[in-house]
Design an enzyme around this catalytic site. Sequence first.
Site, short mmCIF file in Angstrom:
data_model
loop_
_atom_site.label_atom_id
_atom_site.label_comp_id
_atom_site.label_asym_id
_atom_site.label_seq_id
_atom_site.Cartn_x
_atom_site.Cartn_y
_atom_site.Cartn_z
CG HIS A 659 -1.99 -1.15 0.98
ND1 HIS A 659 -2.97 -1.10 0.01
CD2 HIS A 659 -2.12 -2.36 1.59
CE1 HIS A 659 -3.67 -2.23 0.03
NE2 HIS A 659 -3.17 -3.01 0.99
CG HIS A 702 21.22 -10.91 -9.12
ND1 HIS A 702 19.88 -10.62 -9.12
CD2 HIS A 702 21.85 -9.80 -8.67
CE1 HIS A 702 19.71 -9.38 -8.68
NE2 HIS A 702 20.88 -8.86 -8.40
#
Length: 766
Positions: A659, A702
């Site tokens: 939120h 990665h």
Amino acid sequence: MASHIVGYPRMGPKRELKFALESFWDGKSSAEDLEKVATDLRASIWKQMADAGIKYIPSNTFSYYDQVLDTTAMLGAVPERYSWTGGEIGFSTYFSMARGNATVPAMEMTKWFDTNYHFIVPELGPNTKFSYSSHKAVNEYKEAKALGVDTVPVLVGPVSYLLLSKPAKGVEKSFALLSLLSSILPVYKEVIAELKAAGATWIQFDEPTLVLDLDSHQLAAFSAAYTELESALSGLNVLIETYFADIPAESYKTLTSLNSVTAYGFDLIRGSKTLDLVKSAGFPSGKYLFAGVVDGRNIWADDLAASLTTLESLEAIVGKDKLVVSTSCSLMHTAVDLVNETKLDSEIKSWLAFAAQKVVEVNALAKALAGQKDEAYFAANTAAQASRRSSPRVTNEEVQKAAAALRGSDHRRATNVSARLDAQQKKLNLPVLPTTTIGSFPQTVELRRVRREYKAKKISEDEYVSAIKEEISKVVKIQEELDIDVLVHGEPERNDMVEYFGEQLSGFAFTANGWVQSYGSRCVKPPIIYGDVSRPNAMTVFWSKMAQSMTSRPMKGMLTGPVTILNWSFVRNDQPRFETCYQIALAIKKEVEDLEAGGIQVIQIDEAALREGLPLRKAEHAFYLDWAVHSFRITNCGVQDTTQIHTHMCYSNFNDIIHSIINMDADVITIENSRSDEKLLSVFREGVKYGAGIGPGVYDIHSPRIPSTEEIADRINKMLAVLDTNILWVNPDCGLKTRKYTEVKPALTNMVLAAKLIRTQLASAK
């Protein structure tokens, strides 16, 4: 009056351990070579503390990789995939757990509380067999003793070890890790018995989880563990060390009622309320209080007079012979030695203390309490504190006024996000599922050389600009050939996403050797924010305009956000962190406005470290998120509806702050997601309404692995099951700086092909 250090940096003043580790991993040196570097470092650290007059000197705080991994080795809790067959754990198994090897992946790494250090997460289950398999703690105690230094061996406490673990693969997520307490305590008893036999009189258990929000069941585990260890610990002085925050009242009650414990260590820097708790709740008589008054997490010289006042008030409660002066936490979270900073401005240098200087500060405070105050040392400290308070380079009235004027407004853009996206689409005319990358492109050896030579004034500015221009042109051409929709300039002029901006902002200073361990051999060199922050000149506009002039496609301006700059720096401690953050936000706001005026229609403001600053206790989350999100909105609240604001976030676990992320009000957010697909998508599956653009990473940068078109298309389809077609973006999960072009080109080719494949499917489905 006694003194104590919680722990000390391992890397060495010139990163000696880093280079020894990497040489060993590359097969260029032997295990004996690595052990010699480590032995020399340990000896010099113990000698340094002994020479400084420290009474309680720690041992076993050195590590080849990580102290939690050392504990996993001590307990023999090696996951099955490493095919360990028992016996003393050597480098091969140890480093395979830390880094993976040719056939098996590494164990998970995660952040150590709210620091920038990372630990290796233990993987445990009901079938994990524990056995005493690394004698490191005892060996290092004996090693120090042979050098004539009697140390306090340090162990990660049994309860914190379990609370920081995770259920192994294939084990129920709900598995109660604390149920393993009775299985690991026998190993702890063996270690304690050996330490006693070797002559130890004190032992330190680090139990930092005591500062977290714990329930009664978790607190009961501390009582159970230290009751069970009571007979093993008899005859020893036992210190339980906590750090990084205030200790909650309930935890304090549990801790101070443990019979087997002689001493308690508290962080009185981050734990500003602990002092009041000791005063109000009382302190058990006959026990020691190790007072963490010297900051282990920052680089500022201690305000010795203020610390002395705190210590004197504690002395009245605890008693003179039971108060020990200490650091707030291990000094591994600060830089090693100020002596190596020969180029730092002398006034700023007088305000600083790195680990070596903090050891001296701790001892000076202990001596002052014992009536042996070094008047000259204290006078120099008082003068440095006064100079810092009054220095004109710290204060900028204009910045102070501008930051103060921010209060009372929430700095939102005037139009809502869906209307803005419509306006942007009319201008940018992007296809459905637009493709982009996160910002950086591979940094070649040649490119690093150009930057290094320019910094050393070995090449002219014209030569430098010409070399960088050529690199940008190459990156733009590659992206156009790949048919990527929104381009980046590749950031060839940047060495680091924070340092690059810090070097161009006022109020920042930089060290030559202020390295701090991040994980394993990786170190970071945080900038120092010493004063009010402002932006004297445009920082990125020149390069962004140059890049935009090379293409008709939209070119993203690339900035690092204020919260990330704050969380990845050593921050001034003379004003609240949020005030410094607002100042940085105002500087970035000016840059955003200049980029927009320069014709840049898409501007990305990275907030990789937004979640990293989240306080350890839930009660403090709302306040932090409020000012962090507000700082982000300040940077771009003034742009036109047609200017598209992107942000990028570098962590997977943000379901709990979704939120706040929506509240940032960015037009598009790209997220590192590929390692934790389901975690992220579950948020949207659970009905969170999200109307802005979103680009969950479709492949993991990665890893050198090149994902296939089918694999990426499958990922996109999974996302489309929970996200609207018109808001989804297609991008890698992070910048491409650390990869090679031979990996990047095929991966991006497949990414664009996957996006086109799904576009075709969507069009035919209509």
